[in-house]
Design a protein around this motif. Structure first.
Motif, PDB file in Angstrom:
ATOM      1  N   ARG A  32       7.766  10.013  -1.504  1.00  0.00           N
ATOM      2  CA  ARG A  32       9.138  10.381  -1.864  1.00  0.00           C
ATOM      3  C   ARG A  32       9.936   9.161  -2.280  1.00  0.00           C
ATOM      4  NH1 ARG A  32       8.474  13.824   2.720  1.00  0.00           N
ATOM      5  NH2 ARG A  32       9.598  12.340   4.063  1.00  0.00           N
ATOM      6  N   ASP A  33       9.746   8.051  -1.565  1.00  0.00           N
ATOM      7  CA  ASP A  33      10.492   6.832  -1.887  1.00  0.00           C
ATOM      8  C   ASP A  33      10.039   6.255  -3.221  1.00  0.00           C
ATOM      9  OD1 ASP A  33      12.464   4.850  -0.922  1.00  0.00           O
ATOM     10  OD2 ASP A  33      10.761   3.483  -0.936  1.00  0.00           O
ATOM     11  N   LEU A  34       8.749   6.331  -3.503  1.00  0.00           N
ATOM     12  CA  LEU A  34       8.220   5.826  -4.770  1.00  0.00           C
ATOM     13  C   LEU A  34       8.820   6.596  -5.942  1.00  0.00           C
ATOM     14  CD1 LEU A  34       6.115   3.928  -6.148  1.00  0.00           C
ATOM     15  CD2 LEU A  34       4.488   5.816  -5.966  1.00  0.00           C
ATOM     16  N   ALA A  35       8.954   7.913  -5.775  1.00  0.00           N
ATOM     17  CA  ALA A  35       9.514   8.731  -6.847  1.00  0.00           C
ATOM     18  C   ALA A  35      11.002   8.486  -7.022  1.00  0.00           C
ATOM     19  CB  ALA A  35       9.259  10.212  -6.548  1.00  0.00           C
ATOM     20  N   ALA A  36      11.714   8.293  -5.906  1.00  0.00           N
ATOM     21  CA  ALA A  36      13.169   8.154  -5.968  1.00  0.00           C
ATOM     22  C   ALA A  36      13.615   6.743  -6.307  1.00  0.00           C
ATOM     23  CB  ALA A  36      13.779   8.578  -4.633  1.00  0.00           C
ATOM     24  N   TYR A  47       0.608  -0.575  -7.349  1.00  0.00           N
ATOM     25  CA  TYR A  47       1.837   0.002  -7.889  1.00  0.00           C
ATOM     26  C   TYR A  47       1.866  -0.023  -9.422  1.00  0.00           C
ATOM     27  CZ  TYR A  47       3.443  -0.576  -3.045  1.00  0.00           C
ATOM     28  OH  TYR A  47       3.570  -0.530  -1.680  1.00  0.00           O
ATOM     29  N   ALA A  48       0.874  -0.635 -10.021  1.00  0.00           N
ATOM     30  CA  ALA A  48       0.766  -0.588 -11.480  1.00  0.00           C
ATOM     31  C   ALA A  48       0.308   0.789 -11.962  1.00  0.00           C
ATOM     32  CB  ALA A  48      -0.203  -1.657 -11.972  1.00  0.00           C
ATOM     33  N   SER A  49      -0.257   1.579 -11.065  1.00  0.00           N
ATOM     34  CA  SER A  49      -0.697   2.926 -11.422  1.00  0.00           C
ATOM     35  C   SER A  49       0.491   3.863 -11.558  1.00  0.00           C
ATOM     36  CB  SER A  49      -1.641   3.477 -10.341  1.00  0.00           C
ATOM     37  OG  SER A  49      -2.779   2.675 -10.191  1.00  0.00           O
ATOM     38  N   PRO A  50       0.412   4.859 -12.427  1.00  0.00           N
ATOM     39  CA  PRO A  50       1.469   5.872 -12.493  1.00  0.00           C
ATOM     40  C   PRO A  50       1.637   6.520 -11.121  1.00  0.00           C
ATOM     41  CG  PRO A  50       0.001   6.070 -14.379  1.00  0.00           C
ATOM     42  CD  PRO A  50      -0.641   5.090 -13.434  1.00  0.00           C
ATOM     43  N   PRO A  51       2.868   6.827 -10.721  1.00  0.00           N
ATOM     44  CA  PRO A  51       3.110   7.370  -9.379  1.00  0.00           C
ATOM     45  C   PRO A  51       2.232   8.557  -9.009  1.00  0.00           C
ATOM     46  CG  PRO A  51       5.184   6.774 -10.383  1.00  0.00           C
ATOM     47  CD  PRO A  51       4.134   6.596 -11.445  1.00  0.00           C
ATOM     48  N   ARG A  52       2.042   9.495  -9.931  1.00  0.00           N
ATOM     49  CA  ARG A  52       1.233  10.675  -9.607  1.00  0.00           C
ATOM     50  C   ARG A  52      -0.205  10.284  -9.306  1.00  0.00           C
ATOM     51  NH1 ARG A  52       1.815  15.820 -13.439  1.00  0.00           N
ATOM     52  NH2 ARG A  52       3.928  15.532 -12.619  1.00  0.00           N
ATOM     53  N   GLY A  91      11.893   0.917  -8.198  1.00  0.00           N
ATOM     54  CA  GLY A  91      12.172  -0.509  -8.254  1.00  0.00           C
ATOM     55  C   GLY A  91      11.931  -1.250  -6.961  1.00  0.00           C
ATOM     56  N   ARG A  92      11.776  -0.515  -5.882  1.00  0.00           N
ATOM     57  CA  ARG A  92      11.490  -1.155  -4.590  1.00  0.00           C
ATOM     58  C   ARG A  92      10.017  -1.517  -4.450  1.00  0.00           C
ATOM     59  NH1 ARG A  92      14.566   3.195  -0.626  1.00  0.00           N
ATOM     60  NH2 ARG A  92      16.683   2.928  -1.478  1.00  0.00           N
ATOM     61  N   HIS A  93       9.193  -1.030  -5.369  1.00  0.00           N
ATOM     62  CA  HIS A  93       7.746  -1.210  -5.279  1.00  0.00           C
ATOM     63  C   HIS A  93       7.276  -1.993  -6.503  1.00  0.00           C
ATOM     64  CE1 HIS A  93       8.807   2.343  -2.894  1.00  0.00           C
ATOM     65  NE2 HIS A  93       7.844   1.938  -2.086  1.00  0.00           N
ATOM     66  N   VAL A  94       6.922  -3.255  -6.294  1.00  0.00           N
ATOM     67  CA  VAL A  94       6.626  -4.193  -7.372  1.00  0.00           C
ATOM     68  C   VAL A  94       5.110  -4.351  -7.524  1.00  0.00           C
ATOM     69  CG1 VAL A  94       6.965  -6.554  -8.184  1.00  0.00           C
ATOM     70  CG2 VAL A  94       8.781  -5.404  -6.876  1.00  0.00           C
ATOM     71  N   ALA A  95       4.633  -4.222  -8.740  1.00  0.00           N
ATOM     72  CA  ALA A  95       3.202  -4.365  -9.013  1.00  0.00           C
ATOM     73  C   ALA A  95       2.850  -5.833  -9.203  1.00  0.00           C
ATOM     74  CB  ALA A  95       2.819  -3.558 -10.252  1.00  0.00           C
ATOM     75  N   GLY A 152       0.817  -1.197   0.000  1.00  0.00           N
ATOM     76  CA  GLY A 152       0.000   0.000   0.000  1.00  0.00           C
ATOM     77  C   GLY A 152       0.852   1.248   0.000  1.00  0.00           C
ATOM     78  N   GLY A 153       0.451   2.236   0.801  1.00  0.00           N
ATOM     79  CA  GLY A 153       1.194   3.480   0.901  1.00  0.00           C
ATOM     80  C   GLY A 153       2.030   3.574   2.154  1.00  0.00           C
ATOM     81  N   ALA A 154       2.395   2.419   2.732  1.00  0.00           N
ATOM     82  CA  ALA A 154       3.162   2.417   3.976  1.00  0.00           C
ATOM     83  C   ALA A 154       4.580   2.935   3.767  1.00  0.00           C
ATOM     84  CB  ALA A 154       3.209   1.008   4.556  1.00  0.00           C
ATOM     85  N   SER A 155       5.130   3.548   4.803  1.00  0.00           N
ATOM     86  CA  SER A 155       6.511   4.041   4.761  1.00  0.00           C
ATOM     87  C   SER A 155       7.495   2.988   5.248  1.00  0.00           C
ATOM     88  CB  SER A 155       6.639   5.298   5.614  1.00  0.00           C
ATOM     89  OG  SER A 155       6.311   5.026   6.972  1.00  0.00           O
TER      90      SER A 155
END
Length: 251
Positions: free
Chosen positions: A119-123, A66-71, A126-130, A44-47
């Motif tokens: 911030r992590d998703l943007a930077a 995470y398949a959605s565009p980051p924005r 690759g750490r977030h797999v769909a 999800g959106g967890a930090s």
């Protein structure tokens, strides 16, 4: 997004943004637990992934969102935070507020966690797999620990026993240990029949499972996690490819 649908049902699957400290408490995580490779499933959106990485953990998260565009995902997460906060406030008697102080403190903590996630998703995308349970695009034994919160059991009204068993076996395939929290549904009700069925199926598949108390209770009655262990089956890379390509990946 649907409206809040009633006293026992939050509506659509909620994309939440729990914090690293919440993860430590609800999964009874020690420093030693965080020394290896850890998967948050669903993240999800967890930090948690970002914060664990900052502490030296090889952490990854997997979630179909995470398949959605980051924005688009970040915008959706903002709406989901509002929905989750409205639900918790409207049903405040169902929660123990010691960890947060009050609903405003809870909302503030989740918003801070969501900001870290964004911030992590943007930077580091690759750490977030769909991907979605019960099929994960990782090799056998790719992780030392898999953490799964507020999906299984929580949504027992729409995920049947077969899905629970398949999802748990898949997490046990990719992780040497699996921890699932909580083991009650959205209304805080125990699920003895579902739990007994799942434990029996897992035992027959050679997966050791036990219910263990944790030092955390936000949703009243949610004081335990399900802990799974299976024999190591690390086989190395069994194919290359990005998530969704049909291949298996090893983080």
């Amino acid at each position: 997004m649907s409206e809040l649908r009633g006293a026992t049902d939050i509506g659509d699957f909620l994309v939440s943004a729990r914090s690293f400290d919440e993860y430590r408490a609800m999964f009874a995580l020690t420093d030693a637990d965080l020394h290896g490779r850890v998967l948050d499933c669903p993240g999800g959106g967890a930090s948690f992934t970002a914060a664990a990485r900052a502490r030296g953990t090889a952490a990854f998260a997997v979630d179909p969102v995470y398949a959605s565009p980051p924005r688009e995902l970040v915008a959706r997460l903002d709406a989901e935070l509002a929905r989750g906060s409205a639900w918790a406030t409207a049903n405040a008697e169902r929660y123990v507020w010691d960890h947060y102080g009050d609903p405003a403190g809870h909302a503030r903590l989740r918003a801070e966690s969501a900001a870290v996630f964004a911030r992590d998703l943007a930077a580091c995308p690759g750490r977030h797999v769909a991907a979605a349970l019960p099929h994960l695009p990782f090799t056998d034994g790719a992780f030392d620990l898999v953490l799964s919160s507020h999906l299984l059991f929580t949504y027992a009204d729409r995920l049947d026993a077969g899905f629970h068993v398949a999802a748990l076996r898949e997490m046990a395939r990719v992780g040497a240990e699996v921890r699932v929290y909580p083991v009650v549904d959205q209304a805080g009700r125990a699920l003895p029949d579902l739990l007994a069925s799942v434990l029996a199926e897992l035992g027959g598949a050679g997966v050791e499972a036990e219910v263990q108390d944790v030092p955390y209770e936000f949703q009243r009655g949610a004081r335990s996690m399900l802990r799974l262990r299976s024999a190591p089956t690390r086989t190395g890379v069994r194919g290359a490819g990005a998530p969704g390509s049909g291949g298996r990946m090893r983080p």
